[in-house]
Motif scaffolding. Sequence first.
Motif, PDB file in Angstrom:
ATOM      1  N   UNK A 148       5.801  38.934  93.058  1.00 54.28           N
ATOM      2  CA  UNK A 148       5.604  38.357  94.336  1.00 54.28           C
ATOM      3  C   UNK A 148       5.147  37.172  94.687  1.00 54.28           C
ATOM      4  N   UNK A 149       4.795  36.387  93.596  1.00 49.74           N
ATOM      5  CA  UNK A 149       4.370  34.936  93.965  1.00 49.74           C
ATOM      6  C   UNK A 149       5.508  34.216  94.496  1.00 49.74           C
ATOM      7  N   UNK A 150       5.228  33.130  95.524  1.00 51.70           N
ATOM      8  CA  UNK A 150       6.123  32.457  96.372  1.00 51.70           C
ATOM      9  C   UNK A 150       6.211  31.079  95.392  1.00 51.70           C
ATOM     10  N   UNK A 151       7.267  30.759  94.901  1.00 54.69           N
ATOM     11  CA  UNK A 151       7.740  29.441  94.275  1.00 54.69           C
ATOM     12  C   UNK A 151       6.441  28.887  93.640  1.00 54.69           C
ATOM     13  N   UNK A 152       6.070  29.809  92.607  1.00 51.52           N
ATOM     14  CA  UNK A 152       4.724  29.600  91.890  1.00 51.52           C
ATOM     15  C   UNK A 152       5.112  28.180  90.887  1.00 51.52           C
ATOM     16  N   UNK A 153       4.018  27.749  90.709  1.00 53.49           N
ATOM     17  CA  UNK A 153       3.782  26.740  89.341  1.00 53.49           C
ATOM     18  C   UNK A 153       3.366  27.396  88.341  1.00 53.49           C
TER      19      UNK A 153
END
Length: 338
Positions: free
Chosen positions: A231-236
């Motif tokens: 579910x992370x959005x464009x995660x680093x």
Amino acid sequence: MGLWKVWSFTSRFNSSKRTNTILQHLTMSKHTDAAAEVLLERKGCAGVITLNRPKFLNALNLSMIQQIYPQLKKWEQDPETFLIIMKGAGEKAFCAGGDIRVISENTKTNPKMVQDFFREEYMLNNAIDSCLKPYIALIHGITMGGGVGLSVHGQFRVATEKSLFAMPETAIGLFPDVGGGYFLPRLQGKLGYFLALTGFRLKGRDVYTAGIATHFVDSEKLGMLEDDLLALNSPSKENIADVLETYHTKSKIDQDKSFILEEHMDKINSWFSANTVEEIIENLQQDGSSFALEQLKVINKMSPTSLKITLRQLMEGSSKTLPEVLTMEYRLSQACIF
């Protein structure tokens, strides 16, 4: 008019036949996917690899390797894929190792397949190590041999209370390959030498304490962890590490339990500092404690040739890069098998 009716009927028939064919194909595709030995899926922000042979403890074969490697490389270059998750189907195993039965059956009948298996497996191990995207292995259940190669070289390795780690190769006339010569001598003290020569099994939180896993999570929370990662959005890389750390911190299972080998580590470091297998055996005999004699009994059951190869492999590998170690191990594997 008659011709039109014939054409109309034929058209409808062909259309119906085509529809049935498509439906049949879809049913077959669905069945094939369900029966696929490895599932490769894009979910949320991630590429998810599922080893899908639960009846065989997700043992790795050449076909699986040949599907995983190009997909890993593809996701590595895909700007929409931010992380890669590797996991095993079922509750028993992440991956119990390479499919030894298939390898042994083909040694004489199809030697090229055996050569390809080792070469391409080691290429995959190296690709995991050098992967440009954060790579997370969920090492839930049995993780041995080839399964270690699919996980330990990745950036993140998540163990649970049901994790079971071992490199049992000295018992089958082989050596702890898949980069074992690189990661084992880099564990604390001489722990890696001990694990490699005896095939000692680490369970649950001990897999984390030993440094094989980077995080420890309750098995019942594994699904939630995966959902949160997807579910992370464009995660680093840092975002991913934060999610893993949150779950790790909340896990209370065996939190206060000391490492199973803690009381023996000083002796293990001393015994396994020897430069030859004969000296290690002598050290164990001279110590005479119940733990020392137990390990002596185990070592005496192992292949003497494998013990010598393994000790040299780890000593050499301690100062080599992973690609250098994998090259060395490929040559060793061929010498051991053929």
